[in-house]
Scaffold this motif. Structure first.
Motif, PDB file in Angstrom:
ATOM      1  N   ARG C  43      -9.345  13.633  15.395  1.00 17.61           N
ATOM      2  CA  ARG C  43      -9.157  13.313  13.989  1.00 17.61           C
ATOM      3  C   ARG C  43      -8.098  14.212  13.352  1.00 17.61           C
ATOM      4  O   ARG C  43      -7.258  13.767  12.583  1.00 17.61           O
ATOM      5  CB  ARG C  43     -10.469  13.473  13.217  1.00 17.61           C
ATOM      6  N   ILE C  46      -4.803  12.703  14.259  1.00 16.99           N
ATOM      7  CA  ILE C  46      -4.391  11.440  13.626  1.00 16.99           C
ATOM      8  C   ILE C  46      -4.059  11.598  12.146  1.00 16.99           C
ATOM      9  O   ILE C  46      -3.173  10.959  11.638  1.00 16.99           O
ATOM     10  CB  ILE C  46      -5.446  10.309  13.789  1.00 16.99           C
ATOM     11  N   ARG C  47      -4.796  12.431  11.435  1.00 14.99           N
ATOM     12  CA  ARG C  47      -4.540  12.565  10.000  1.00 14.99           C
ATOM     13  C   ARG C  47      -3.382  13.502   9.713  1.00 14.99           C
ATOM     14  O   ARG C  47      -2.876  13.545   8.598  1.00 14.99           O
ATOM     15  CB  ARG C  47      -5.790  13.051   9.245  1.00 14.99           C
ATOM     16  N   GLY C  48      -2.931  14.302  10.696  1.00 14.73           N
ATOM     17  CA  GLY C  48      -1.693  15.047  10.596  1.00 14.73           C
ATOM     18  C   GLY C  48      -1.701  16.216   9.641  1.00 14.73           C
ATOM     19  O   GLY C  48      -0.699  16.870   9.411  1.00 14.73           O
ATOM     20  N   TYR C 239      -1.013  11.407  -1.594  1.00 12.79           N
ATOM     21  CA  TYR C 239      -1.370  11.366  -0.179  1.00 12.79           C
ATOM     22  C   TYR C 239      -0.961  10.037   0.441  1.00 12.79           C
ATOM     23  O   TYR C 239      -0.342   9.982   1.502  1.00 12.79           O
ATOM     24  CB  TYR C 239      -2.883  11.580  -0.034  1.00 12.79           C
ATOM     25  N   LEU C 243       1.846   9.132   3.308  1.00 11.38           N
ATOM     26  CA  LEU C 243       1.533   8.346   4.520  1.00 11.38           C
ATOM     27  C   LEU C 243       2.570   7.246   4.706  1.00 11.38           C
ATOM     28  O   LEU C 243       3.109   7.049   5.803  1.00 11.38           O
ATOM     29  CB  LEU C 243       0.151   7.692   4.400  1.00 11.38           C
TER      30      LEU C 243
ATOM     31  N   LYS D 169      -5.859   1.596  15.799  1.00 17.44           N
ATOM     32  CA  LYS D 169      -4.927   2.713  15.967  1.00 17.44           C
ATOM     33  C   LYS D 169      -3.471   2.270  15.910  1.00 17.44           C
ATOM     34  O   LYS D 169      -2.585   3.035  15.552  1.00 17.44           O
ATOM     35  CB  LYS D 169      -5.179   3.374  17.335  1.00 17.44           C
ATOM     36  N   THR D 192      -8.382   6.660  10.961  1.00 12.09           N
ATOM     37  CA  THR D 192      -7.009   6.267  11.244  1.00 12.09           C
ATOM     38  C   THR D 192      -6.065   6.989  10.305  1.00 12.09           C
ATOM     39  O   THR D 192      -6.484   7.638   9.362  1.00 12.09           O
ATOM     40  CB  THR D 192      -6.825   4.754  11.099  1.00 12.09           C
ATOM     41  N   ASN D 193      -4.787   6.850  10.563  1.00 14.91           N
ATOM     42  CA  ASN D 193      -3.786   7.518   9.759  1.00 14.91           C
ATOM     43  C   ASN D 193      -2.880   6.537   9.010  1.00 14.91           C
ATOM     44  O   ASN D 193      -1.913   6.925   8.387  1.00 14.91           O
ATOM     45  CB  ASN D 193      -2.932   8.418  10.658  1.00 14.91           C
ATOM     46  N   SER D 194      -3.195   5.257   9.090  1.00 18.72           N
ATOM     47  CA  SER D 194      -2.343   4.254   8.445  1.00 18.72           C
ATOM     48  C   SER D 194      -2.707   4.121   6.974  1.00 18.72           C
ATOM     49  O   SER D 194      -3.839   4.339   6.580  1.00 18.72           O
ATOM     50  CB  SER D 194      -2.547   2.887   9.116  1.00 18.72           C
ATOM     51  N   GLY D 225      -5.517   8.047   1.351  1.00 23.58           N
ATOM     52  CA  GLY D 225      -4.833   6.991   2.065  1.00 23.58           C
ATOM     53  C   GLY D 225      -5.271   5.593   1.719  1.00 23.58           C
ATOM     54  O   GLY D 225      -4.880   4.630   2.384  1.00 23.58           O
TER      55      GLY D 225
END
Lengths: 247, 247, 247, 247, 247, 247, 247, 247
Positions: C43, C46-48, C239, C243, D169, D192-194, D225
């Motif tokens: 996690r 993925i969230r960076g 945020y 993204l 993903k 997820t990061n999207s 996000g």
């Protein structure tokens, strides 16, 4: 305008017009020209009590002035929603004035009001509802009513309510004060035949939404015989109860 | 991913890595790589009942297909919020299916469910609340519960409620269904010790705001022991009651 | 559970089962038995960005601890909704930390974040909306974005808005912050092609109902290309913008 | 006004004023005098797609006319919120037009739109949310996007959601469509990061208040996000997703 | 009561009381005794137009009767919120009556009303707002006003709005009709100096909450000069505009 | 339980216990053991009228059965919220029954009710409020009250209201029925001394929010002496008025 | 009344009436005449715990008195919603009393309560929800329950939730406490079979509307098995959980 | 862009293009290229008054700077919603400035504004509404209007209102300010022909919901001729009244 009316009266007096003419002319007077009529005095008579002072948002000197005016006429005095700090200042100017700290109401009885015909019962569901109930009490009291208080008899413990059944039966009018789920008037209406004035209170938290829950519940009361006043409006309930009790 | 896992297992099998190594590698597997695990089966076991079909907004053929799938497994079937016209079409494909017209629910018991430990009592304040209560009944019934219905015992006539006091005392769980002022759960919670599931209904008009008044009242219920489900959600109440009853 | 898995791996190692058997067994593992997987690390990747600290309702020592943990890893730090009084105490423990007083946000950049591909424009309708816009700014900035602020260009004076048309055109993403009637995103969406994140603010009084008016207006925005975050949620807007800008 | 401008240009042409003078005069032109500028064409360019026809409340002949106008220019056509009965009439005039009955949207692709850079994933919590999701799909599709649908993966059964983790993903943008408690975007944002566009739907009953519950839940989504569009606004979500995907 | 008054007049006529006495007595007359005054006629004069018939919830025969009464006096007739089916029946009794089908308003001009001093401009944001705008138009028209309609100039396409800037400038009063985000009056107020009457419409879906979003937005309009009437109240806007235009 | 009580009585009869003992034992009886008491009969006495039938959501056969039960006892019958189509079917079974089509109420007077002491005045602001007023009328009438109707005297034309001042003064209780801004009770309370029951109606559109505007206005009525019942609850107002009138 | 009953008992004793007569007379006793029954004691027995003291709005001396009364009986004591300043004063009078500062609850265990059958798990979505969770904890604890706390496992980071899956599985009842989008109970209900009591909290800002968003979300929870208590009502959740756990 | 325009002008000057060509080219200029036009000056002219300073949420130094800028131009100054403490600081920098403490508005008249054509009457229902009325007064005054104040003439005592009928008749525009039930504009609209601007105030408690009750009542005002501004928006009412009065 008065001069216009005087003019007509003078003409009539001088015989220049007949009473019939005068009547005709008066009939055709537009509405506002009659505004001098004693509406004000009339109103004082019909409402039977000088204006109650709503204390919120008024300065102590404003309130004191109005209060002294009322007292001069020999009338009884009631000031509602009055903060203690404001009361203290008024007390200095009107030393005989009393204060019901729970109700946040000041009052001064100069004459004994004529009593209503029966007993007004004021009930609360919980102890937190008492301040609103006391506002109703102070109002009923100064307007001349025999009052019985039955506090903390909410529906969560019906035995407490039924323990007071004997008294409840004897009420001419019942004021029920309740916050949270506001179920008290529904239950009381189911076991008595008296008209019920329901006062929702802002007691509670979360989804009580400052009394909205109790207000809606009371408006949806199943059994007939219940009417509702504004949230926390003990005065309104007391005033209406007194009106009914003096019928 | 499977190949990656197979690869590790093969390496271990061939002695190229030790069990300790394998364990370490598996630990570092990112989450999603393990998605093949038998979550689905597991869930069926833990919830103890196949998915109930929520009929609203599904076509008769969609419902029929899912229903037949469930029936094939030998499971019991429950379809909620099912319009009569849709039921008729399903009936043609699944002739043995039953319909509770009040609850608008279809069901088919293929096997006797294991019974919960005690009695679930379903109460309504008025007769108009019965459809929601019946949805709770149908749900409790197919999930295996002894049920007693006590309908039309709203707070406007407490004597009717107290007339059923003997039964109420024996409940393991109580479902109270009420619209309008929604006071029933508060009163029942005051005279019993059973957990109470309160179902507000959209019965009423005006300031009932389609059940909002009852919902808020129930959420603000004074006595402890009351929890609330969605307006008109008889199914939810029945399902939860059954869960508790099977504890 | 680990032992169970170890057991399988050991069996496989000892040749007591085949890789195919092992795979089969693992497939049938119920869901929770795999919980040791590296979800957490994954996690973070993925969230960076490490978790942003939401300052509201946390004590200064709680925040300091989490912050120091983050800083130890060499990550950048962002704390939102942080009262000045709490910041002062944190500052003593983390002297290098900065504070954007308008945004009520503290931050510390230890490494330069990778820049998003384009420019994020942050617009406000009025000067009172600036604190919320600054929260968006601080967030976008620490997450690595080129930002241009265009403040006080509400629809009451379109000339001010059009005076900035040149800049607006160059935005990759636009954040529009507005209270009261919340019309800014609608107007901006009508003259540009960039995705717009609309932030309603609680600015206003009376029928603004703490931002509800602006929120509803933005949700009903006529032109396509507008999405909305919570009232006063500058962080959320920043945020999301970041993204998108890093896509 | 044109004459006034012509006058200046003529004067300049005749050498009566210098270019510097002309520029100065033009600068002082009040705003509206410049309204002849080609704003309209410009807007068509910046938005990259002719106006989408919002079908609700328009007659079939009104829609047909606008549609034919758009088709003449060789553009692609999209009509949303179009009732089947109205579509039938339009179909007679524009025989090649297609209809997505779930989405209640008509469309006609005359040219292949340029594709966005990544994949748009459209998810629904339940099957009842699919019509709104299909509106998002039709919109994304005609605007040129690779789309993957993942329907019926609500939080009540996380295993279904995680079963699709591999696909999730890979999304460049995710549209999550959910009614009732509207929890899907929160859960998806956590794994997820999207960027996520959340669409609340009016699916549900009682305290869903026609989508209000889902709307509020989505606006309060914990993880960053997530941005929200209007209840049932599949078009808005699809349009914004496409804008982002074409960045 | 008349007799009492006649009595006084007669006494005055007979010289039994003086005009001064008579005046004193009249002053002390309680309010209601003067109710014969010509309030009604007076009111007809001040409002300048006979009562407009609100058609909703009235039967065709009720409406026909009132309408014929009005027509007999030679007045102009306006009936609002009138369903086509009801109109058809009225048409049979009053063949000359006209119907604006968009506005759902019937009218009959028997005499030319005196014109207001300037031009009333009626604008809509979208085509769906036109019915409400037409109700304003019909009202303004029968009350005697020069009217210019500028429809479908919502903020999503400011170029269309600015294309009409020349006309807008010339308005004495502007009525802006808009649903959804209701931003039109704010934008128009920013570019003109005319008083603006804002009419929210129930156009939209989801979080428009039947016009609530537009209503709140308009009430929170940033620039001064905007006042709001009820949702869908085209009549109210037209009536007020006419009052102002006749000042 | 009866046996337990009988047992005590028998023991007392046989002299095995003293009356004092018996009393002591009875005191210690838990509440529910006394449930055989004649609560039901008692309630019929205190409320003075058999249960009124709330027609909504009941079938014609359900209503007919209850109605016939009531009629058998010789009581008067009132059915509220009864659709015409349902009435027709009931009429076949109870041919003597009457129907007030405006009020949607059916009734049958078998005996003359005892009259209340004074006059109940029922006022409406507009003609559209009449159905609710008629429900109050039918209720007051069958419960035995002298009633005077004053319809269509809303505050928009005070002259109409004042024209009825003479009658208003004579009321013992006043029911005011009003939708839209709901100002009638406030105005009436200002010119009379009778208790006022305010009934908000759902008349209006847009921001009347189905009677919410009128409800809130009435709850906030400035002058004392006003209490409010549910929106459109003519029955509740009539019932309470009758209770008060019979005091 | 007692005398009336005594009279009957005496008559029976004296043989003037038979037991059968006496029974008949008692049956006809109106309801209230039986109010002396031991309702109160009975209620204490059925609820199994003396009244919990709701501290809000009570003075320290009021609370102290009630508390001492409870302690005298040897019962355990619980006071909820108690401000620290009030607690300090009570502590002086009841030195042994404890205080859970997070929960704002005071308590004193004099005797070990009988333990419920299983484990109650109390979960929170965030750290800000902990005070409400602690109120549930204190309540469950004094009522006799084995409790496990799992805090800060909101849906934004499902891995934290799944990390606790082993514990969650073992719960007999689960209390989930969450603000903002309130999604926790939905997710937990999807992976377990225990009854879930959902507590919305007022944590959040903007469109959380003081917990309304979480409340609505929880009421609309998709999976069965969830019931909801009032916003911030940790006590109510704990009380109900304990009731269920003692079944 | 200027260079591009200069380029064209130069070409025209040099005779390389004809005026007709130049015009054609300018027509095709995209919108934004014309942004240099004197929109700003223009706007100042059309609105006739420099921007009023909204004091809320601005620091004293921010306000002082803007104020001094305005004063430099010789314009009149108005600052609304200005707290006394902030005013004191501004007073030090701008000693000539005045403060209306009731209205919380500061102002400085440097030149006499041109007077509107008629009289603006500002009425309040109660004394608590006066601060909002005074904001309207200050605004009207500095914008140049003859104003008459009629305070405390709420509908609870119509005689006070009618006592002022003579004045009311003479108004060109009427501003009515009222909280609680907000009935004043409806009553005034019924007895006059002037346009009425209604200002709801947040005066009241309970179900006034901070002015919502008055707002809704005013929006539902029966008689035509009433428009509404935001709750407590005295400025907006005064500004609009002045616009109308200067027509």
């Amino acid at each position: 305008m008065k001069s216009k009316l005087e003019d007509i009266l003078n003409k009539l007096h001088r015989g220049e017009i007949t009473p019939k003419n005068a009547l005709q002319i008066l009939k055709d007077f537009p509405y506002q020209d009659l505004s001098f009529a004693k509406i004000d005095h009339h109103r004082e008579i019909i409402r039977g009590f000088p204006e109650i002072i709503y204390g919120l948002g008024k300065t102590d000197s404003q309130i004191s002035k109005i209060a002294q005016e009322i007292l001069k006429k020999g009338s009884n005095l009631l000031i509602t929603k009055l903060e203690p700090s404001v009361f203290k200042k008024i007390k200095k100017k009107i030393p005989k004035i009393h204060y019901n700290a729970l109700a946040k109401a000041a009052y001064l009885k100069q004459k004994k009001p004529s009593l209503g015909k029966g007993k007004v019962i004021i009930m609360t569901a919980g102890t937190s509802d008492i301040p609103v109930a006391e506002e109703a009490f102070v109002t009923c009291d100064i307007l001349g009513n025999e009052i019985e208080k039955i506090y903390d008899v909410g529906v969560a413990g019906l035995h407490r309510l039924f323990g007071e059944y004997g008294k409840i039966k004897e009420a001419r009018i019942i004021i029920t004060v309740a916050g949270m789920e506001g179920a008290l008037p529904s239950v009381v209406a189911g076991i008595t035949n008296s008209p019920i004035i329901a006062v929702p209170t802002s007691i509670g938290y979360g989804a009580s939404f400052n009394g909205l829950a109790a207000l809606l519940a009371m408006l949806n009361s199943c059994p007939g015989g219940v009417a509702v006043v504004n949230i926390d409006n003990g005065f309104g309930a007391g005033y209406l109860a007194s009106l009914i009790n003096h019928l």
